[in-house]
Motif scaffolding. Structure first.
Motif, PDB file in Angstrom:
ATOM      1  N   ALA A 108       0.809  -1.229   0.000  1.00 45.17           N
ATOM      2  CA  ALA A 108       0.000   0.000   0.000  1.00 45.17           C
ATOM      3  C   ALA A 108       0.842   1.278   0.000  1.00 45.17           C
ATOM      4  O   ALA A 108       0.399   2.310  -0.515  1.00 45.17           O
ATOM      5  CB  ALA A 108      -0.924   0.009   1.218  1.00 45.17           C
ATOM      6  N   ILE A 109       2.018   1.229   0.552  1.00 41.27           N
ATOM      7  CA  ILE A 109       2.818   2.438   0.768  1.00 41.27           C
ATOM      8  C   ILE A 109       3.153   3.217  -0.513  1.00 41.27           C
ATOM      9  O   ILE A 109       2.951   4.434  -0.553  1.00 41.27           O
ATOM     10  CB  ILE A 109       4.079   2.113   1.593  1.00 41.27           C
ATOM     11  CG1 ILE A 109       3.681   1.811   3.043  1.00 41.27           C
ATOM     12  CG2 ILE A 109       5.086   3.260   1.550  1.00 41.27           C
ATOM     13  CD1 ILE A 109       4.826   1.282   3.910  1.00 41.27           C
ATOM     14  N   PRO A 110       3.664   2.594  -1.573  1.00 43.11           N
ATOM     15  CA  PRO A 110       4.082   3.394  -2.733  1.00 43.11           C
ATOM     16  C   PRO A 110       2.976   4.257  -3.353  1.00 43.11           C
ATOM     17  O   PRO A 110       3.185   5.445  -3.602  1.00 43.11           O
ATOM     18  CB  PRO A 110       4.604   2.349  -3.731  1.00 43.11           C
ATOM     19  CG  PRO A 110       5.015   1.193  -2.882  1.00 43.11           C
ATOM     20  CD  PRO A 110       4.034   1.178  -1.738  1.00 43.11           C
ATOM     21  N   LYS A 111       1.806   3.694  -3.596  1.00 39.71           N
ATOM     22  CA  LYS A 111       0.723   4.488  -4.195  1.00 39.71           C
ATOM     23  C   LYS A 111       0.215   5.540  -3.220  1.00 39.71           C
ATOM     24  O   LYS A 111      -0.203   6.624  -3.629  1.00 39.71           O
ATOM     25  CB  LYS A 111      -0.416   3.581  -4.663  1.00 39.71           C
ATOM     26  CG  LYS A 111      -0.016   2.751  -5.855  1.00 39.71           C
ATOM     27  CD  LYS A 111      -1.172   2.547  -6.774  1.00 39.71           C
ATOM     28  CE  LYS A 111      -0.685   1.732  -7.948  1.00 39.71           C
ATOM     29  NZ  LYS A 111      -1.044   2.284  -9.196  1.00 39.71           N
ATOM     30  N   HIS A 112       0.250   5.216  -1.937  1.00 40.23           N
ATOM     31  CA  HIS A 112      -0.175   6.186  -0.925  1.00 40.23           C
ATOM     32  C   HIS A 112       0.774   7.385  -0.920  1.00 40.23           C
ATOM     33  O   HIS A 112       0.338   8.536  -0.950  1.00 40.23           O
ATOM     34  CB  HIS A 112      -0.220   5.509   0.442  1.00 40.23           C
ATOM     35  CG  HIS A 112      -0.806   6.353   1.512  1.00 40.23           C
ATOM     36  ND1 HIS A 112      -2.098   6.835   1.468  1.00 40.23           N
ATOM     37  CD2 HIS A 112      -0.286   6.802   2.670  1.00 40.23           C
ATOM     38  CE1 HIS A 112      -2.346   7.542   2.553  1.00 40.23           C
ATOM     39  NE2 HIS A 112      -1.257   7.538   3.298  1.00 40.23           N
ATOM     40  N   ILE A 113       2.060   7.122  -0.936  1.00 46.12           N
ATOM     41  CA  ILE A 113       3.058   8.196  -0.972  1.00 46.12           C
ATOM     42  C   ILE A 113       2.931   8.982  -2.274  1.00 46.12           C
ATOM     43  O   ILE A 113       3.052  10.213  -2.282  1.00 46.12           O
ATOM     44  CB  ILE A 113       4.482   7.644  -0.771  1.00 46.12           C
ATOM     45  CG1 ILE A 113       4.649   7.189   0.677  1.00 46.12           C
ATOM     46  CG2 ILE A 113       5.536   8.681  -1.145  1.00 46.12           C
ATOM     47  CD1 ILE A 113       5.955   6.508   0.975  1.00 46.12           C
ATOM     48  N   GLU A 114       2.650   8.283  -3.365  1.00 42.59           N
ATOM     49  CA  GLU A 114       2.455   8.959  -4.654  1.00 42.59           C
ATOM     50  C   GLU A 114       1.311   9.982  -4.565  1.00 42.59           C
ATOM     51  O   GLU A 114       1.433  11.111  -5.049  1.00 42.59           O
ATOM     52  CB  GLU A 114       2.150   7.906  -5.723  1.00 42.59           C
ATOM     53  CG  GLU A 114       2.026   8.419  -7.124  1.00 42.59           C
ATOM     54  CD  GLU A 114       1.730   7.282  -8.092  1.00 42.59           C
ATOM     55  OE1 GLU A 114       0.742   7.401  -8.844  1.00 42.59           O
ATOM     56  OE2 GLU A 114       2.482   6.282  -8.083  1.00 42.59           O
TER      57      GLU A 114
END
Length: 163
Positions: A108-114
């Motif tokens: 979940a982290i990469p798209k959330h940070i994006e």
């Protein structure tokens, strides 16, 4: 309030209302977890010990025990957390992040940070970003002191603000 103060206040309130909804929608769409579930998983992931008591987890996520219990039930049914009675006090419950929960969070982290970047970070110049750091740094101690006066946790976990 004068006009300038009102504009600043209304701008802040608008951001505080719109941003959580955008973060929640993105996480649900891309990862199938709510923003609060993401916060719980993040808090467990960054906890200093592999097991966290429900009361401590509620404090660190700025949640009530009933809300947290309900969310942990959902997360447990999906295999993301495991709850067990505390060995030293069977009335207390401990929670740990499972391997599946850790994988869900990491996914979940990469798209959330994006999204955080596109909505907030990239909208600001380096000077505005520095100003935001100063603004939040000036407001947070007052909120922490107010929470302490009300008997709430003065230092909730920051996992949900980290991205």
């Amino acid at each position: 309030m004068d006009e300038r103060e009102a504009r600043a206040w209304l701008g802040l309130i608008t951001v505080l209302q719109l941003l959580p909804n955008a973060l929640n929608a993105q996480l649900l769409r891309d990862s199938g977890v709510t923003h609060f579930e993401f916060s719980v998983l993040s808090t467990l992931y960054t906890a200093p010990e592999p097991v966290t008591g429900m009361t401590e987890l509620a404090r660190r996520t700025d949640s009530t025990l009933p809300r947290l219990s309900h969310v942990c039930s959902r997360l447990e049914q999906r295999g993301f957390v495991e709850r067990t009675p505390r060995p030293t006090d069977r009335r207390a419950t401990d929670v740990r992040l499972t391997t599946q929960g850790r994988q869900k969070l990491i996914h979940a982290i990469p798209k959330h940070i994006e999204l955080v970047r596109s909505l907030v970070i990239d909208a600001l110049s380096p000077e505005q970003l520095d100003a935001l750091i100063g603004i939040t740094g000036a407001i947070e101690p007052r909120l922490t002191a107010d929470a302490a006066r009300r008997g709430a946790d003065p230092t909730p976990g920051r996992s949900s603000t980290a991205g």
